[in-house]
Structure formats: structure tokens, C-alpha cells
Scaffold this motif. Structure first.
Motif, short mmCIF file in Angstrom:
data_model
loop_
_atom_site.label_atom_id
_atom_site.label_comp_id
_atom_site.label_asym_id
_atom_site.label_seq_id
_atom_site.Cartn_x
_atom_site.Cartn_y
_atom_site.Cartn_z
N TRP A 192 0.81 -1.22 0.00
CA TRP A 192 0.00 0.00 0.00
C TRP A 192 0.85 1.27 0.00
CZ3 TRP A 192 0.26 -2.83 4.71
CH2 TRP A 192 0.69 -2.14 5.83
N HIS A 193 2.15 1.13 -0.22
CA HIS A 193 3.05 2.27 -0.18
C HIS A 193 3.51 2.58 -1.60
CE1 HIS A 193 6.99 4.34 0.86
NE2 HIS A 193 6.09 5.07 1.48
N ALA A 194 3.07 3.71 -2.14
CA ALA A 194 3.28 4.01 -3.55
C ALA A 194 4.75 4.03 -3.93
CB ALA A 194 2.61 5.35 -3.89
N GLU A 195 5.58 4.66 -3.12
CA GLU A 195 6.99 4.77 -3.46
C GLU A 195 7.67 3.40 -3.48
OE1 GLU A 195 5.42 6.63 -1.30
OE2 GLU A 195 5.55 8.66 -2.13
N SER A 196 7.27 2.52 -2.57
CA SER A 196 7.83 1.16 -2.57
C SER A 196 7.43 0.42 -3.84
CB SER A 196 7.36 0.39 -1.34
OG SER A 196 7.84 0.97 -0.15
N LEU A 197 6.18 0.57 -4.25
CA LEU A 197 5.72 -0.08 -5.48
C LEU A 197 6.49 0.42 -6.69
CD1 LEU A 197 1.89 -0.07 -4.70
CD2 LEU A 197 3.32 -2.10 -4.95
N ASP A 198 6.74 1.73 -6.73
CA ASP A 198 7.51 2.28 -7.84
C ASP A 198 8.93 1.71 -7.85
OD1 ASP A 198 5.39 3.82 -8.65
OD2 ASP A 198 6.08 5.66 -7.66
N LEU A 199 9.53 1.61 -6.68
CA LEU A 199 10.88 1.06 -6.59
C LEU A 199 10.91 -0.38 -7.08
CD1 LEU A 199 13.84 1.52 -5.35
CD2 LEU A 199 12.94 0.21 -3.41
N LEU A 200 9.94 -1.18 -6.65
CA LEU A 200 9.91 -2.59 -7.05
C LEU A 200 9.71 -2.73 -8.55
CD1 LEU A 200 7.82 -3.95 -4.07
CD2 LEU A 200 10.23 -4.41 -4.52
N GLU A 201 8.89 -1.88 -9.12
CA GLU A 201 8.69 -1.93 -10.56
C GLU A 201 9.99 -1.60 -11.28
OE1 GLU A 201 5.58 -0.28 -13.97
OE2 GLU A 201 5.73 0.76 -12.05
N ALA A 202 10.75 -0.66 -10.72
CA ALA A 202 11.99 -0.24 -11.37
C ALA A 202 13.05 -1.34 -11.38
CB ALA A 202 12.55 1.00 -10.66
N GLY B 17 3.20 -4.09 7.97
CA GLY B 17 3.65 -2.85 8.58
C GLY B 17 4.17 -3.13 9.97
N ARG B 18 3.58 -2.51 10.98
CA ARG B 18 3.99 -2.71 12.36
C ARG B 18 3.31 -3.92 12.99
NH1 ARG B 18 5.33 3.08 14.41
NH2 ARG B 18 4.93 2.33 16.50
N VAL B 19 2.36 -4.53 12.28
CA VAL B 19 1.51 -5.58 12.86
C VAL B 19 1.95 -6.96 12.39
CG1 VAL B 19 -0.84 -6.52 12.88
CG2 VAL B 19 -0.48 -4.04 13.05
N PRO B 20 2.27 -7.88 13.33
CA PRO B 20 2.53 -9.26 12.93
C PRO B 20 1.22 -10.02 12.76
CG PRO B 20 2.82 -9.02 15.29
CD PRO B 20 2.47 -7.65 14.77
N LEU B 21 1.11 -10.78 11.68
CA LEU B 21 -0.05 -11.63 11.43
C LEU B 21 0.42 -13.07 11.51
CD1 LEU B 21 -2.89 -12.41 10.50
CD2 LEU B 21 -2.20 -11.89 8.15
N LEU B 22 -0.06 -13.81 12.53
CA LEU B 22 0.31 -15.20 12.73
C LEU B 22 -0.66 -16.09 11.96
CD1 LEU B 22 0.91 -15.13 16.61
CD2 LEU B 22 2.39 -14.30 14.77
N HIS C 243 -9.21 0.98 4.05
CA HIS C 243 -7.86 1.51 4.15
C HIS C 243 -7.55 2.34 2.91
CE1 HIS C 243 -3.32 1.04 4.13
NE2 HIS C 243 -3.57 1.62 5.29
N ALA C 244 -7.54 3.64 3.08
CA ALA C 244 -7.44 4.54 1.93
C ALA C 244 -6.18 4.32 1.09
CB ALA C 244 -7.53 5.99 2.40
N PRO C 245 -4.98 4.18 1.67
CA PRO C 245 -3.81 3.98 0.81
C PRO C 245 -3.89 2.73 -0.05
CG PRO C 245 -3.13 4.63 3.01
CD PRO C 245 -4.59 4.33 3.09
N THR C 246 -4.65 1.73 0.39
CA THR C 246 -4.82 0.51 -0.41
C THR C 246 -5.79 0.74 -1.56
OG1 THR C 246 -4.32 -0.98 1.43
CG2 THR C 246 -5.65 -1.88 -0.36
N TRP C 247 -6.88 1.48 -1.30
CA TRP C 247 -8.00 1.49 -2.25
C TRP C 247 -8.13 2.78 -3.04
CZ3 TRP C 247 -9.16 -3.23 -2.98
CH2 TRP C 247 -9.11 -4.14 -1.94
#
Length: 857
Positions: free
Chosen positions: A31-41, A217-222, A417-421
Motif C-alpha cells: 500500500w506504499h506508492a513509493e515502494s511499489l515504484d521502486l519494485l517496478e523499477a 507494517g507494524r503488525v505481525p499476522l500469525l 484503508h485509503a492507501p490501499t484502495w
């Protein structure tokens, strides 16, 4: 020859790219735009061919390409900036920590259990709205700094991939998911061995599960996985599919989720040093057995407080929150009482009959998971105001003697979650005008008035154009899956039109959501689609449960209509609805359609996601739309509530839908009066802006999670701490008190009520009425009860409405009875009435209705 197992062999990262692995290991990238851009690059072509799955992409990147990136200074600067930004996001105080710093008494840790989580399409562990909501809950909690630990199951095949046969019948495929290829890591214990949990099954069998961790993010999902070598063949299949198998299979999944989930949390906290949860939140009844495991922990603890079942129950209830998501009894998991009893051996030393009582319902042979959830949770809520009202009615029988409005089920309306949608285009406008905290703080959205009509309309056109491109791509892909040749699919190159009013409808396909309501009058629908001046195009998606042939028939009916060459360029059903497809739909449609049978939609968050992108809702007044429709942010489809004839109701509501599209929606979209040629439709754009301003702050998951924190988690933590203090002294006290009150209650009664006006003659507005009540307390002390006057307006059948309660004071005790007195104001004209009731009272209760007993005059 087929491979026994598939795994991904990756090239090693050069040291300069070490932060890339850290970024990919945390699902914040999704959900982080800059990270997505980096991964695409990293490799734009691979990024597309790997369907935006960074783990899969990085597994195919060559050592040569990594070497190029390691020498690319521009890329390395971007990598360092994003790596530093992630570190700051994970470490710096956020809203929750600021609230604590300001003095708020908040829990140190919260456990959040759900059978499904929709985080990203790369981790396909969701089927629909419940899972997407759970994923958004974790993401928003991360953004706000709320210390949540998520708990779910890792399904070996997720839900299912959907395709269509040549004649439009839904087909299901269950691709095997290799945990090694998912964005998760195995939890290891202090000795370095894989962390495991185990629960007992009938016939002396044991179910083992591996604990995996997805970092959100900061939350672990078990996530618990039963497909491990310690299990026998049947036990390995427990986590095979989401909502798969028969009753015993589902029950064992839910035992693993609830009982195994608590044990997984204990293991995770021991390994990581994380604070153990003070509050346990169960998202629907599937995880209800978590409360039983926590009771067992307190009872079966040789070095503990030595609690019995009732004392442990009070301690557990205090820190438990239960959220119901279904407005219909058919949506609740119900198991044979005998089947549950056979699976309770692992809960020793708890008495099985006490556990079975928690799930009791009207049918003595059935164990009801929602009933157990409500009895184990001191605090409960629905997911919209209307759903809270419906839930109070649906579960009223658990609180006999109470009016529906007094049933202790509140509501917290869902959010997204706005950054996702939100599309990046709309999000950038919001952040530019409202500020960078727009999607977390939820204030200042009125600043969107500064955005010009032309800019909003330009963005909406861009998003619609992207959607049309995606529709064409998916139409071609689906056609090929259905056995059609490229020659047969050439028409898809011009299907849909980026300048035509576009309506979206995407849901699960149970009958109450009415996928095919728009087909009630096929000729009228054709006329709307093919209108020469104001055409409409409709994109539809949704999955039916594999066992629901009725839902599959609805899909086939829709596909047959959309296959008609006369309309196929204006309407389509796209298979395999998932997060990836959903984003394009929410971004690009002009109108989001929702037409469930009211009031069977608990919330319906898909319309919220569309609204965050400037789409207008066209919906039955159900779920969230019932409370937030204001006449200017979309349209309300009139509903024929209460009509017994289902076909007649569908006909009436379909006619209303057609009328709204024909006379209101399409004319507004195509109206260019008052604008220069080719410019924005002024009145439509005004509605778009108003939708963003009025709904933007309301539909945010950050608003939802903050409400849970303030209204449910914080009070639950306070209650839980009070129960645990001084060796669980309050829990022991409350258990004894409850038993005494319930035992004495049959003798509690209001014997007589008298009243006297403050003035002479007829009752006048502004006067007071003095009440005196004689009450038998059945041996209880006056401190054990509250005696209330309940007053308000009365209807034609003398039922009280719009009521207010006022406590009466003790006047005297004579001959075994207690007399109470108090005044109530005559604060309204018209029919006015009152009654007197007796309720249990203790400072350790969250609500006077908690014991489910009341005595009324």
C-alpha cells in the motif's frame, strides 16, 4: 513427469541491495506508492509478468540485473530513502503512542482473530468482505501504531481461482500455495526449531500446526498451517481450503484458529518479547474457541490463581470483544452439539457441559458459534448502525425480558484503508489539498473545494480509461479460457468506451445480494445500455461459493445475457474477482451499484472504496449507505421492505433502479449545460466533490480502528486489568455475586407503582411526575440492583418509544419490601407513558443487561 514440489531459487542480493529484501519482507510495500515504484523499477517487464508479486519477481531477476542495480546510483538513493522511510514508519511514535503520551489508558497489546485476511492478492487468504475488512483493520492499526497481533490460518489453496465454462458456468481451481513462495516467514522458538502448536482431536489424535508470520507494517499476522509432517493425512488437510469441507472439517479449522491461535500468540510473545494481549477481539464467531482456551489457561495453571470455571469466565469475558458481521441466522456457523462434545477432550480439565452451555440455542442439538461469542465477550458490536439494530433483534432471545434497543450490542461502522484502495491520482489530490495526514486524521476534507471541476473531471476520465483497458484485457483472457479463438475475440479491442457512463457491481454471489436484479426486465436493460444519446456500460464480477449451485446459476444467467453480440460491448462479467481486479473497478467506475435485500447487507464496504475515488453510489438504503446517504452523494434505490411476495418486491425495486438510471443518473452524467463544449458535467462533478468531502473522512479504516480503540479496546483493557488484579480477586468476587443474583432473581418483582403530578388538574408540559415503587428484592441488597423509571412517548398499543431511564432512590424498607421514589419530567407533548424496572447492578459490569435478567412492572 510432474515435479513433486516446486520452489524458487533466487540470485543472492549484492550487499548494496540488502535493504530491498527488508522492504519486500514487510507487506507495507503493498500500500506504499513509493515502494511499489521502486519494485517496478527493478525490472518493469518482470514486474508485469509476475503480476506485481515482488517475491516471485525477485526470484526471476538475474544476477546480471542485480549487478546493474548495485551500480545504479539513482536506484540506490531511492532504495536508501525508502528503506529509511520504512524504518521510521516502524519505529516512530504514531497516533496510538501520542494518545498514550497524552494520558489515555490504552491496552499494551491486542489480539485480533479472523478466519481470513485480505492484505494483498500476493497472499490469497481471503474470500470476500470479511477478509478484506480484517486486512484493512490490520493496515490501519499499523498506520496508527495500534499494537495489534493478527491471528488466522494459512490455507494451502487459499479460496479458489474462478473461471467460466463456454456456457458461463463457474469453474473452480485450487492452486497449491507453497509457503516458501509467499511473503511470510516461519516462526522459530528459542532453540531455533520451527515453532509449533498442538491441539487434541477425538480418538486420541493430535493436530499440529506450524506458525508463520506475515509482517503487515507494524503488525505481525500469525498464520497456522497444518500441512506438516507431524500430522496424519487427515490432519494435514485441516487448513487445506478457506471455508472448505464438511461440518467436522470446519469445526476443526475453528478449533485450530481459536485454541491454536491463543497458543500461537503465547509462543510468539515468548520468542519476541512482545507484551501479551490484554484484549482479544474475535472477528465473527469462527474464532470463538479462543475464549475457551483462555479459560482453560486460568483453570489449568498449577502456579496460578487457582480459578474455577466461573471465575475464569469472568476474567476472560472482561477482555473479550466480539464483532458480528452477519444480519441473518443462516450466516452463523452452527454445529451438532454431539460433534462439538466429541472435540472437547483437549479442553480438560474444563467440564464439557459448561462449554456446551455457552453455545446453546433454541435447538438443543445445536452449538451456535455466535451465541458462544456473545456469551464470552463482555463487549459486542455490529458493523453499521443499521446492522447493530438488526443484530439486537436477531440475538434478542439471549437477553429475555429486554426490549430490543436494550440488548447490549453496539455498532462500529466499518471503514476501508485509503492507501490501499484510493487511486494514486485521487490520493495525491487529497494529500495536496487536505494534507499528508488526510487518510489517518480524517479531517480537513472540505479543502477539496479548492480543486477545480476540470481537474476532477480529467482525473475521473483517466481512471475510467484505465478501467476500460483492464476490462478489455480481462475479457480477452476470459474468452480464451472459455475456448474462444483470437478471431472470435477481435471485438474486445473496442469493447466498452472510455467516454461512456460506467457502472460497477462486484460482490460475493449469495442470493440476497441479487446479482441479477438488473435482469428483471432484459429489454429495458438493453435500452439503457444502447441508448443512442446517453448509453450506459456495466462491469460485473463476483464469486459464488463452490457448493452454492444457486449462485452459480445466477452467474451463468448474467454471462448468457452479456454474451449477446448486441450488448457484449456494453456489459460484461469478469471472472476471478480479487484485490487486483477490485482496485481497477473502484478507481474507474462512475457509479457503484448495490442492490441487496434490505436489511441483509451488514455493511458493504465496496461502495466506500468506490466513493474514496469519486464514484457515486447507487444503492438500496442498507448497511453503511443507510446512515451516510445525504441526497447529494449518490442515489438511494427505493426498497419495498416487508413485501411478502419476493418476485413482486424484485420487480418493484428493479423498476426503481431502471428509473433512477434513466431519469437521474445518466442525464446528470451527460449534462454539459452551463459548460463549454467538451468540458466537465458541472452538476456531476459537484456530486463527486461532495462525495469526497462528505464520505472521505467517514469511510476511513483509521476512523474505524480509532473507534474500536476508544469505545471497545480501552474499556475492555481496563476491565481486564481490574479482573486480574490481586490474584483475580475481582473475578472471584464477580463470579460469586453473579451466581447469587441469578439464583435470587426469580423472587425479584415490582409489586406496586404509584404516581403524583406536581401540579393540579391535567398533566402539563414542564411539570414533573413523582413515582413511588414497591419492590421485592428476593433477599438481594439494595446495592445489588438499580431500580429505574423508564419513560417516553407511547404508540397506539401503549408501547414506549424514544425512552429515557432515570434511577429511583431508596425511600425505606418495610416488611421485606423496599420502597423507591423519584421524579420524571413531562418533557414532551402527546402520548406519554412510563414503567418501572429492576436491573442487576455492579461496578464490575459493562452494562446492566449483562446478566440477561430484568424485572418489570
Amino acid at each position: 513427469m510432474k515435479a513433486l514440489r516446486r520452489l524458487t531459487v533466487r540470485a543472492a542480493y549484492p550487499p548494496e541491495l540488502a535493504q530491498l529484501g527488508q522492504i519486500v519482507a514487510n507487506l507495507r510495500w503493498s500500500w506504499h506508492a513509493e515502494s511499489l515504484d521502486l519494485l517496478e523499477a527493478v525490472d518493469p517487464e518482470l514486474w508485469q509478468s509476475c503480476e506485481h508479486d515482488p517475491g516471485r519477481m525477485l526470484g526471476e531477476v538475474t544476477a546480471e540485473r542485480f549487478g546493474q542495480l548495485a551500480r545504479d546510483r539513482k536506484f540506490l538513493r531511492r532504495l536508501e530513502d525508502i528503506g529509511d522511510d520504512l524504518a521510521e514508519y516502524l519505529e516512530q511514535p504514531r497516533w496510538y503512542q501520542n494518545e498514550q503520551e497524552a494520558g489515555a489508558d490504552l491496552p499494551d497489546s491486542i489480539a485480533y482473530f479472523s478466519p481470513e485476511f485480505g492484505i494483498t492478492e500476493v497472499l490469497p487468504q481471503y474470500s470476500g468482505g470479511l477478509g478484506i475488512l480484517a486486512g484493512d483493520h490490520l493496515k490501519a492499526a499499523s498506520d496508527l501504531g495500534v499494537p495489534i497481533i493478527g491471528v488466522g490460518l494459512l490455507y494451502g489453496a487459499g479460496y479458489f481461482r474462478q473461471s467460466l465454462s463456454r456456457d458461463g458456468w463457474q469453474l473452480e481451481q485450487y492452486p497449491s500455495l507453497d509457503p516458501q513462495g509467499l511473503p511470510i516467514t516461519a516462526l522459530h522458538d528459542a532453540a531455533g526449531a520451527p515453532a509449533r502448536v498442538a491441539i487434541a482431536l477425538p480418538e486420541s489424535r493430535t493436530l499440529h500446526a506450524q506458525i508463520w508470520v506475515a509482517q503487515v507494517g507494524r503488525v505481525p499476522l500469525l498464520l497456522l498451517d497444518s500441512n506438516i509432517e507431524e500430522n496424519d493425512a487427515d490432519a494435514r488437510q485441516v487448513t487445506d481450503r478457506l471455508y472448505g469441507g464438511g461440518a467436522e472439517h470446519r469445526l476443526e479449522q475453528e478449533l485450530l484458529l481459536g485454541v491454536g491461535g491463543v497458543r500461537a500468540i503465547r509462543a510468539y510473545c515468548a520468542v519476541t518479547g512482545t507484551a501479551p494481549p490484554e484484549v482479544f477481539h474475535t472477528n465473527e464467531g469462527h474464532a470463538g474457541f479462543l475464549g475457551i482456551e483462555r479459560i482453560r489457561e486460568l483453570v489449568d495453571d498449577p502456579g496460578g490463581a487457582g480459578l474455577d470455571f466461573d471465575e475464569a469466565l469472568q476474567a476472560v469475558r472482561a477482555g473479550t470483544v466480539f464483532t458480528t458481521h452477519t444480519p441473518v441466522p443462516a450466516g452463523i456457523d452452527r454445529f451438532s452439539r454431539d460433534l462439538v462434545a466429541a472435540h472437547l477432550a483437549g479442553m480438560a480439565p474444563l467440564p464439557p457441559e459448561r462449554i456446551l452451555e455457552l453455545g446453546a440455542e433454541e435447538d438443543p442439538g445445536i452449538f451456535n458459534m455466535a451465541h458462544m461469542g456473545l456469551r464470552l465477550g463482555q463487549r459486542a458490536n455490529g458493523v453499521s448502525l443499521l446492522h447493530g439494530e438488526v443484530s439486537r433483534g436477531m440475538f434478542n432471545a439471549l437477553w429475555p425480558g429486554f426490549d430490543t434497543e436494550d440488548v447490549p450490542i453496539t455498532s462500529v461502522t466499518n471503514g476501508v484503508h485509503a492507501p490501499t484502495w484510493m487511486s494514486r491520482d485521487i490520493l495525491e489530490i487529497a494529500e495536496r489539498e487536505v494534507g499528508p495526514d488526510a487518510v489517518e486524521e480524517g479531517g480537513g476534507w472540505a479543502a477539496l473545494d479548492k480543486v477545480g471541476d476540470d481537474e476532477l473531471w480529467r482525473v475521473r476520465n483517466v481512471l475510467r480509461g484505465r478501467l476500460v483497458g483492464e476490462i478489455r484485457r480481462r475479457m480477452r483472457a476470459s474468452g480464451r479460457q472459455r475456448g474462444m479463438s483470437d478471431a472470435e475475440l477481435s471485438w474486445t479491442a473496442t469493447a466498452f468506451d472510455p467516454d461512456v457512463l460506467t457502472i460497477g457491481f462486484a460482490r460475493r454471489v449469495p442470493s440476497y445480494k441479487r446479482l441479477t436484479l438488473m435482469l428483471r426486465d432484459p429489454e429495458r436493460l438493453r435500452a439503457l445500455l444502447l441508448d443512442p444519446q446517453r448509453p450506459v456500460q456495466i462491469v460485473i464480477a463476483g464469486k459464488s461459493h463452490p457448493a452454492d449451485d444457486g449462485g452459480k446459476q445466477l452467474i451463468a444467467q448474467m454471462v448468457r445475457f452479456a454474451d449477446d453480440p448486441a450488448v457484449r460491448h456494453r456489459i460484461t462479467f469478469l471472472p476471478d474477482y480479487d484485490i487486483g481486479m477490485a482496485r481497477y473497478l473502484y478507481w474507474g467506475v462512475d457509479v457503484w451499484l448495490n442492490n441487496p435485500l434490505r436489511p441483509l447487507e451488514a455493511c458493504g464496504t465496496s461502495g466506500m472504496k468506490a466513493a474514496l475515488n469519486g464514484a457515486l453510489n447507487l444503492s438500496i438504503l442498507d448497511g453503511w449507505w443507510d446512515e451516510w446517504f445525504d441526497g447529494e452523494n449518490g442515489w438511494a434505490i427505493p426498497s419495498a421492505d416487508g413485501l411478502v411476495d419476493a418476485d413482486r418486491r424484485d420487480d418493484l425495486e428493479a423498476d426503481a433502479l431502471y428509473d433512477l438510471i434513466q431519469t437521474s443518473v445518466a442525464p446528470r452524467f451527460y449534462d454539459r449545460s452551463g459548460s463549454r463544449a467538451g468540458d466537465a458535467p458541472t452538476r456531476w462533478v459537484q456530486m463527486v466533490r461532495h462525495t469526497l468531502k462528505s464520505l472521505g473522512p467517514k469511510v476511513l479504516a483509521s476512523r474505524m480502528v480509532a473507534e474500536y480503540v476508544r469505545r471497545l479496546y480501552a474499556p475492555a483493557a481496563v476491565s481486564s486489568r481490574r479482573m486480574r488484579a490481586d490474584g483475580y480477586a475481582a473475578a472471584k468476587q464477580l463470579a460469586v455475586w453473579r451466581a447469587g443474583v441469578v439464583s435470587a432473581w426469580p423472587a425479584v418483582a415490582v409489586l406496586h407503582v404509584d404516581s403524583q403530578l406536581s401540579g393540579e388538574g391535567d398533566a402539563q408540559l414542564g411539570e414533573t411526575l413523582t413515582l413511588r415503587a414497591e419492590v421485592a428484592l428476593g433477599g438481594l441488597a439494595t446495592d445489588d440492583v438499580t431500580v429505574e423509571a423508564v419513560y417516553g412517548s407511547v404508540d397506539a398499543e401503549d408501547r414506549l418509544t424514544e425512552t429515557t431511564a432515570a434511577a429511583l432512590r431508596v425511600l425505606e424498607q418495610i416488611d421485606g419490601t423496599t420502597r423507591y421514589e423519584g421524579e420524571i419530567p413531562l418533557d414532551r407533548t402527546g402520548g406519554f407513558g412510563y414503567t418501572v424496572r429492576v436491573l442487576p447492578h455492579s461496578e464490575l459490569l459493562a452494562t446492566p443487561a449483562e446478566l440477561g435478567v430484568v424485572a418489570s412492572a
